[in-house]
Motif scaffolding. Structure first.
Motif, PDB file in Angstrom:
ATOM      1  N   ASN A   1       1.234 -10.525  -0.002  1.00 35.65           N
ATOM      2  CA  ASN A   1       1.895  -9.221   0.317  1.00 35.65           C
ATOM      3  C   ASN A   1       3.152  -9.583   1.531  1.00 35.65           C
ATOM      4  O   ASN A   1       3.072  -9.798   2.526  1.00 35.65           O
TER       5      ASN A   1
ATOM      6  N   LYS B   1       0.548   4.483   2.932  1.00 38.35           N
ATOM      7  CA  LYS B   1       1.623   4.205   2.516  1.00 38.35           C
ATOM      8  C   LYS B   1       2.436   5.527   1.896  1.00 38.35           C
ATOM      9  O   LYS B   1       3.718   5.633   1.966  1.00 38.35           O
ATOM     10  N   TYR B   2       1.635   6.256   1.169  1.00 41.59           N
ATOM     11  CA  TYR B   2       2.627   7.526   0.511  1.00 41.59           C
ATOM     12  C   TYR B   2       2.040   8.814   1.216  1.00 41.59           C
ATOM     13  O   TYR B   2       2.693   9.740   0.647  1.00 41.59           O
TER      14      TYR B   2
ATOM     15  N   LYS C   1       6.107   7.099 -11.102  1.00 39.04           N
ATOM     16  CA  LYS C   1       6.453   5.941 -10.353  1.00 39.04           C
ATOM     17  C   LYS C   1       5.623   5.676  -9.217  1.00 39.04           C
ATOM     18  O   LYS C   1       5.382   4.407  -9.094  1.00 39.04           O
ATOM     19  N   THR C   2       4.993   6.418  -8.506  1.00 41.06           N
ATOM     20  CA  THR C   2       4.061   6.121  -7.621  1.00 41.06           C
ATOM     21  C   THR C   2       2.838   5.388  -8.190  1.00 41.06           C
ATOM     22  O   THR C   2       2.327   4.102  -7.573  1.00 41.06           O
TER      23      THR C   2
ATOM     24  N   ASP D   1       2.816   4.076 -10.828  1.00 43.96           N
ATOM     25  CA  ASP D   1       3.199   2.492 -11.270  1.00 43.96           C
ATOM     26  C   ASP D   1       3.220   1.455 -10.255  1.00 43.96           C
ATOM     27  O   ASP D   1       2.955   0.331 -10.468  1.00 43.96           O
ATOM     28  N   GLU D   2       3.653   1.870  -9.080  1.00 50.76           N
ATOM     29  CA  GLU D   2       3.534   1.023  -7.861  1.00 50.76           C
ATOM     30  C   GLU D   2       1.974   0.603  -7.329  1.00 50.76           C
ATOM     31  O   GLU D   2       1.692  -0.909  -7.185  1.00 50.76           O
TER      32      GLU D   2
ATOM     33  N   ASP E   1       0.435  -1.703 -10.021  1.00 49.12           N
ATOM     34  CA  ASP E   1       0.897  -3.224  -9.778  1.00 49.12           C
ATOM     35  C   ASP E   1      -0.199  -3.777  -8.871  1.00 49.12           C
ATOM     36  O   ASP E   1      -0.602  -4.982  -9.350  1.00 49.12           O
ATOM     37  N   THR E   2      -0.369  -3.388  -7.975  1.00 48.42           N
ATOM     38  CA  THR E   2      -1.507  -4.174  -6.924  1.00 48.42           C
ATOM     39  C   THR E   2      -2.687  -4.058  -7.547  1.00 48.42           C
ATOM     40  O   THR E   2      -3.528  -4.946  -7.691  1.00 48.42           O
TER      41      THR E   2
ATOM     42  N   LYS F   1      -0.559  -3.221 -18.086  1.00 47.31           N
ATOM     43  CA  LYS F   1      -0.443  -4.356 -17.080  1.00 47.31           C
ATOM     44  C   LYS F   1      -1.556  -5.355 -16.875  1.00 47.31           C
ATOM     45  O   LYS F   1      -1.149  -6.640 -16.681  1.00 47.31           O
TER      46      LYS F   1
END
Length: 269
Positions: free
Chosen positions: A155, A174-175, A186-187, A189-190, A193-194, A231
């Protein structure tokens, strides 16, 4: 009949199951932070159940257990430490036979019944992140104390436990939204990732055939599932098996239903 007690950091859910595993009555109350107060509220709540002819109970708890002693050592969003939870729950409920198990383990046990011939990794992503490994419909005893939510992920310039950066709580911080309130690609997608990093790390060790995503975040699987699968397939090393990744069928009730499954399985032993 069997009583299931799903003890969460914010709410506790009671469920009475008949012999066929059908829920015939439920009752929910906010989980008091104080342990003695919790036991008092539990006792009065059980007394308010219309159906009380159960002989055994299973409790799902969000933390670490000393199973032989029946003690809750620590865990999750509850600040209780080193309490004799099995004996105390027996006294509160008014029965002599009661078992306790981690809530993520029981949720995974319930969800994995859909895949009775498979080696399953269940990941609950809610306030925190918990994991369960189920082998052909039964909990893998070698993995009962595993804490997949605490694997370390990069991180920025530091390494943090996965649940600190990828849990429902982390998403909200975070959001500014709960996972169920997020709809834009988009959100997600982020977020995925994690999520994919955590799953790939666990798959490299556990080698599951199926990964089930549950919890509050898992309830939104239809919004991010396709992104996540792509992913994971791209990130995983060639030597690591690509699992089938699915969303939980009943994320909200999984731990409670797992209480019934666990009671049935242990009764046969």
């Amino acid at each position: 009949m069997i009583l299931g007690i799903d003890i969460g950091g914010t709410k506790t859910l009671l469920g009475v199951f008949d012999k066929k595993g059908e829920v015939i009555e439920t009752l929910k109350f906010p989980t008091p932070k104080n342990y003695k107060e919790f036991l008092s509220v539990l006792k009065s709540s059980v007394a308010n159940l219309k159906t009380r002819d159960f002989k055994t109970a299973v409790a799902a708890v969000p933390g670490r257990l000393e199973r032989e002693r029946g003690t809750f050592t620590r865990g999750g969003n509850l600040q209780w430490q080193d309490v004799s939870i099995r004996k105390d729950l027996c006294d509160a409920v008014g029965i002599t036979t009661l078992q306790v198990e981690n809530d993520a383990k029981l949720a995974g046990l319930s969800e994995a019944q859909t895949y009775p011939d498979s080696f399953v990794l269940y990941i609950t992503i809610s306030t925190g992140i918990g994991t369960s490994v189920v082998d052909h419909g039964r909990l893998d005893h070698a993995m009962l104390d595993s804490e997949g939510g605490y694997i370390l992920l990069s991180n920025g310039d530091s390494m943090l436990p996965w649940e600190k950066v990828g849990s429902g709580k982390a998403i909200k911080e975070k959001y500014g939204k709960l996972a169920c309130e997020i709809d834009d690609h988009k959100t997600w997608d982020e977020i995925t990732d994690t999520m994919a990093l955590g799953i790939v790390d666990l798959c490299a060790v556990v080698e599951p055939e199926i990964v089930i995503i549950g919890g509050g975040v898992g309830s939104s699987f239809s919004k991010f599932g396709d992104q996540l699968i792509k992913k994971v397939a791209k990130l995983k090393p060639e030597i690591v098996r690509m699992p089938k990744i699915v969303g939980a069928k009943d994320a909200e009730m999984a731990s409670l239903r797992g209480c019934y499954v666990y009671a049935q399985q242990t009764a046969k032993n």
